[in-house]
Design an enzyme around this catalytic site. Sequence first.
Site, mmCIF file in Angstrom:
data_model
loop_
_atom_site.group_PDB
_atom_site.id
_atom_site.type_symbol
_atom_site.label_atom_id
_atom_site.label_comp_id
_atom_site.label_asym_id
_atom_site.label_seq_id
_atom_site.Cartn_x
_atom_site.Cartn_y
_atom_site.Cartn_z
ATOM 1 N N PRO A 49 30.434 7.774 2.427
ATOM 2 C CA PRO A 49 31.200 7.118 1.563
ATOM 3 C C PRO A 49 32.739 6.159 2.389
ATOM 4 O O PRO A 49 33.227 7.157 2.704
ATOM 5 C CB PRO A 49 31.768 7.363 0.817
ATOM 6 C CG PRO A 49 31.234 9.522 0.870
ATOM 7 C CD PRO A 49 30.193 9.113 2.045
ATOM 8 N N HIS A 50 33.169 5.723 2.491
ATOM 9 C CA HIS A 50 34.922 5.107 3.048
ATOM 10 C C HIS A 50 35.264 4.582 2.352
ATOM 11 O O HIS A 50 34.857 3.315 1.246
ATOM 12 C CB HIS A 50 33.766 4.470 4.206
ATOM 13 C CG HIS A 50 33.012 3.592 4.562
ATOM 14 N ND1 HIS A 50 31.766 3.386 4.162
ATOM 15 C CD2 HIS A 50 33.104 2.157 4.643
ATOM 16 C CE1 HIS A 50 31.156 2.737 4.442
ATOM 17 N NE2 HIS A 50 31.967 0.952 4.514
ATOM 18 N N ALA A 51 36.946 4.086 2.809
ATOM 19 C CA ALA A 51 37.320 2.856 2.118
ATOM 20 C C ALA A 51 38.513 3.097 2.285
ATOM 21 O O ALA A 51 38.860 3.941 3.849
ATOM 22 C CB ALA A 51 37.675 4.048 0.284
#
Length: 154
Positions: A65-67
């Site tokens: 996951p990345h943001a």
Amino acid sequence: MDLTSLLKPSAVKVVGKITSKKRLFQDLGEIAAASYGIDFNNAIDALQERESLGPTGVGHGIALPHARLIGLKTVVGAFVRIESPLDFDAVDRQPVDLVFALFAPVDSGVEHLKALALVSRTMRDPAICAKLRSNSDAVTLHAVLTEGPNTQAA
């Protein structure tokens, strides 16, 4: 760029069981807040927003996951090993037990992509994943992630 610059030892955690993606994102938000001073709610919201575009479970029990976050100055990471794998809607439909999250500045551009490629390359290494899965000590997990040939970006 290398994993030692992306991942603080305090940003590595082992958890027994996580019941949902939302709970996982809360744990990642707590790690990001404690290790990097990132706003807890902003981290969770950004992870959930990115996940709504498509699952970040890349297969073989791994999720990335990345943001992107407003106000962040550099790309940072958080790693969680889940002892009881979590259903994550991964591409291969396998539950996830290794999660490496990245938080990047909104305007990071190529740095975010380099970091994501570096983490992806590291997590694709079967030997590294085997070591991660066979250890429950956060200090050891950090050492496994930050040593070795794949820990530097091009």
